[in-house]
Design a protein around this motif. Sequence first.
Motif, mmCIF file in Angstrom:
data_model
loop_
_atom_site.group_PDB
_atom_site.id
_atom_site.type_symbol
_atom_site.label_atom_id
_atom_site.label_comp_id
_atom_site.label_asym_id
_atom_site.label_seq_id
_atom_site.Cartn_x
_atom_site.Cartn_y
_atom_site.Cartn_z
ATOM 1 N N TRP A 62 0.824 -1.048 -0.121
ATOM 2 C CA TRP A 62 -0.012 0.177 0.076
ATOM 3 C C TRP A 62 0.773 1.343 -0.078
ATOM 4 C CZ3 TRP A 62 -0.404 3.584 4.169
ATOM 5 C CH2 TRP A 62 0.505 3.168 5.305
ATOM 6 N N ALA A 63 0.315 2.418 0.078
ATOM 7 C CA ALA A 63 0.931 3.699 0.029
ATOM 8 C C ALA A 63 0.082 4.711 0.959
ATOM 9 C CB ALA A 63 1.213 4.033 -1.284
ATOM 10 N N SER A 64 0.668 5.766 1.423
ATOM 11 C CA SER A 64 -0.087 6.718 2.280
ATOM 12 C C SER A 64 -0.784 7.628 1.391
ATOM 13 C CB SER A 64 0.656 7.401 3.339
ATOM 14 O OG SER A 64 1.668 8.052 2.550
ATOM 15 N N TRP A 65 -0.289 7.832 0.124
ATOM 16 C CA TRP A 65 -0.904 8.680 -0.864
ATOM 17 C C TRP A 65 -1.958 8.025 -1.477
ATOM 18 C CZ3 TRP A 65 -0.006 6.139 -5.191
ATOM 19 C CH2 TRP A 65 1.348 5.227 -5.144
ATOM 20 N N CYS A 66 -2.405 6.896 -1.524
ATOM 21 C CA CYS A 66 -3.258 6.086 -2.113
ATOM 22 C C CYS A 66 -4.736 6.090 -1.240
ATOM 23 C CB CYS A 66 -3.109 4.619 -2.341
ATOM 24 S SG CYS A 66 -4.028 3.404 -2.767
ATOM 25 N N PRO A 67 -5.774 6.709 -1.729
ATOM 26 C CA PRO A 67 -7.041 6.769 -0.881
ATOM 27 C C PRO A 67 -7.532 5.468 -0.458
ATOM 28 C CG PRO A 67 -7.022 8.521 -2.495
ATOM 29 C CD PRO A 67 -5.901 7.688 -2.810
ATOM 30 N N SER A 68 -7.698 4.626 -1.619
ATOM 31 C CA SER A 68 -8.109 3.314 -1.135
ATOM 32 C C SER A 68 -7.236 2.474 -0.255
ATOM 33 C CB SER A 68 -8.105 2.311 -2.499
ATOM 34 O OG SER A 68 -9.005 2.964 -3.554
ATOM 35 N N LYS A 71 -8.305 3.908 2.902
ATOM 36 C CA LYS A 71 -9.506 3.320 3.536
ATOM 37 C C LYS A 71 -9.336 1.940 4.203
ATOM 38 C CE LYS A 71 -14.303 3.026 1.658
ATOM 39 N NZ LYS A 71 -15.106 3.117 0.633
ATOM 40 N N GLU A 72 -8.640 0.916 3.793
ATOM 41 C CA GLU A 72 -8.808 -0.232 3.914
ATOM 42 C C GLU A 72 -7.702 -0.498 5.524
ATOM 43 O OE1 GLU A 72 -6.824 -2.792 0.910
ATOM 44 O OE2 GLU A 72 -4.720 -2.089 1.422
ATOM 45 N N LEU A 73 -7.145 0.586 5.625
ATOM 46 C CA LEU A 73 -6.367 0.377 6.753
ATOM 47 C C LEU A 73 -7.076 -0.143 8.122
ATOM 48 C CD1 LEU A 73 -3.928 3.338 6.814
ATOM 49 C CD2 LEU A 73 -3.259 0.836 6.356
ATOM 50 N N PRO A 74 -8.366 0.177 8.590
ATOM 51 C CA PRO A 74 -8.919 -0.147 9.733
ATOM 52 C C PRO A 74 -9.441 -1.645 9.322
ATOM 53 C CG PRO A 74 -9.964 1.904 8.937
ATOM 54 C CD PRO A 74 -9.186 1.558 7.716
ATOM 55 N N GLU A 75 -9.687 -2.146 8.158
ATOM 56 C CA GLU A 75 -10.134 -3.472 8.043
ATOM 57 C C GLU A 75 -9.189 -4.388 8.172
ATOM 58 O OE1 GLU A 75 -13.382 -4.095 6.838
ATOM 59 O OE2 GLU A 75 -13.762 -2.191 6.990
ATOM 60 N N LEU A 76 -7.725 -4.028 7.881
ATOM 61 C CA LEU A 76 -6.578 -4.815 7.937
ATOM 62 C C LEU A 76 -6.472 -4.961 9.580
ATOM 63 C CD1 LEU A 76 -4.582 -3.275 5.018
ATOM 64 C CD2 LEU A 76 -5.075 -5.939 5.388
ATOM 65 N N GLN A 77 -6.646 -3.810 9.931
ATOM 66 C CA GLN A 77 -6.236 -3.975 11.636
ATOM 67 C C GLN A 77 -7.127 -4.604 12.505
ATOM 68 O OE1 GLN A 77 -3.650 -2.455 13.272
ATOM 69 N NE2 GLN A 77 -4.595 -3.100 15.255
ATOM 70 N N ALA A 78 -8.485 -4.704 11.993
ATOM 71 C CA ALA A 78 -9.609 -5.446 12.628
ATOM 72 C C ALA A 78 -9.186 -6.950 12.420
ATOM 73 C CB ALA A 78 -10.883 -5.225 12.126
ATOM 74 N N PHE A 79 -8.673 -7.270 10.984
ATOM 75 C CA PHE A 79 -8.547 -8.795 10.866
ATOM 76 C C PHE A 79 -7.227 -9.171 11.568
ATOM 77 C CE2 PHE A 79 -6.435 -11.607 8.161
ATOM 78 C CZ PHE A 79 -7.111 -12.733 8.090
ATOM 79 N N HIS A 80 -6.215 -8.168 11.802
ATOM 80 C CA HIS A 80 -5.204 -8.720 12.604
ATOM 81 C C HIS A 80 -5.372 -8.686 14.052
ATOM 82 C CE1 HIS A 80 -1.095 -7.923 14.481
ATOM 83 N NE2 HIS A 80 -1.669 -7.110 15.160
ATOM 84 N N GLU A 81 -6.029 -7.879 14.687
ATOM 85 C CA GLU A 81 -6.598 -7.906 15.947
ATOM 86 C C GLU A 81 -7.266 -9.407 16.229
ATOM 87 O OE1 GLU A 81 -8.591 -4.600 17.278
ATOM 88 O OE2 GLU A 81 -6.963 -3.255 17.070
ATOM 89 N N ALA A 82 -8.286 -9.810 15.249
ATOM 90 C CA ALA A 82 -9.071 -10.955 15.348
ATOM 91 C C ALA A 82 -8.173 -12.144 15.214
ATOM 92 C CB ALA A 82 -10.185 -10.985 14.511
ATOM 93 N N HIS A 83 -6.925 -12.094 14.729
ATOM 94 C CA HIS A 83 -6.399 -13.576 14.288
ATOM 95 C C HIS A 83 -4.885 -13.585 14.680
ATOM 96 C CE1 HIS A 83 -9.723 -14.901 12.075
ATOM 97 N NE2 HIS A 83 -9.839 -13.657 11.396
ATOM 98 N N ARG A 84 -4.385 -12.513 15.485
ATOM 99 C CA ARG A 84 -3.127 -12.450 15.725
ATOM 100 C C ARG A 84 -2.639 -13.299 16.406
ATOM 101 N NH1 ARG A 84 -3.169 -6.615 18.743
ATOM 102 N NH2 ARG A 84 -4.455 -7.275 20.199
ATOM 103 N N ASP A 85 -3.511 -14.154 17.554
ATOM 104 C CA ASP A 85 -3.073 -15.238 18.233
ATOM 105 C C ASP A 85 -3.329 -16.605 17.817
ATOM 106 O OD1 ASP A 85 -2.200 -13.410 20.256
ATOM 107 O OD2 ASP A 85 -4.150 -13.031 20.987
ATOM 108 N N GLU A 86 -3.588 -16.676 16.398
ATOM 109 C CA GLU A 86 -4.015 -17.637 15.713
ATOM 110 C C GLU A 86 -2.964 -18.311 14.720
ATOM 111 O OE1 GLU A 86 -7.733 -17.191 13.965
ATOM 112 O OE2 GLU A 86 -8.695 -16.521 15.951
ATOM 113 N N GLY A 87 -1.752 -17.721 14.657
ATOM 114 C CA GLY A 87 -0.701 -18.054 13.576
ATOM 115 C C GLY A 87 -1.147 -17.365 12.251
#
Length: 169
Positions: A62-68, A71-87
Motif C-alpha cells: 500500500w501507500a499513504s498517498w493512495c486513498p483506497s 480506507k482499508e487500514l481499519p479493515e486490516l487492523q480489525a483482521f489483525h486483532e481478530a487473528h494475531r493469536d492464531e498463527g
Amino acid sequence: MSNRWFAGILAAGLLAVGAVAVAEPASASPRDTPVAFEKDDVHGEPRNLADLRGDIVFINVWASWCPSCVKELPELQAFHEAHRDEGVHVWGLSMDMFRDAERLPEFIGKHGVTYPVINVTPEEASRFGYIEGVPVTFIIGPDGTVDGEYLGPVSREILENMLKSRRVD
C-alpha cells in the motif's frame, strides 16, 4: 484517460525512481519457492518472513498517498486483532520509500495500525509477485510460498474469506 496511457506513465515513474523489473526463470517463481524477505519495520524492529514459517501471512502492499489503501487500514487492523493469536499475521509493505517515509510511523499511529509496517522499494515488493497497482494483498502459506493474491482494497469480509479458503479444519 486510457489504461495504456496510465500504465505507461506508471512505468515511466517507477523507472524514474530507479525501479527496474528483472525477469527471473519460471522455475524461480515466488509461487514455487519460499519468498525470502528480511527488513526492519518503520520502528526499527527486524522482520524476517522465514520466522513465520508454519503460519499464514497476509502481505498488504500500500501507500499513504493512495486513498483506497488508507480506507482499508481499519479493515486490516480489525483482521489483525481478530487473528494475531492464531498463527495469522498481517504485514504492511509501504511504497512510501520515496515520499513521506520519515512521517510514516506517525501516519500509521494516527490510523491505529499496530501490525508491522515496512517501507519498501518497488523491487522489494515485487518479490511477492507482479505489482500491477496498490493496494494489493498477497497471502503467504505455511510453507513460505505465495498462496494467493487480491488486487484492490480489501474488507474484513474479503480477508476472512481468503483465510477460510486456505485453512483446512
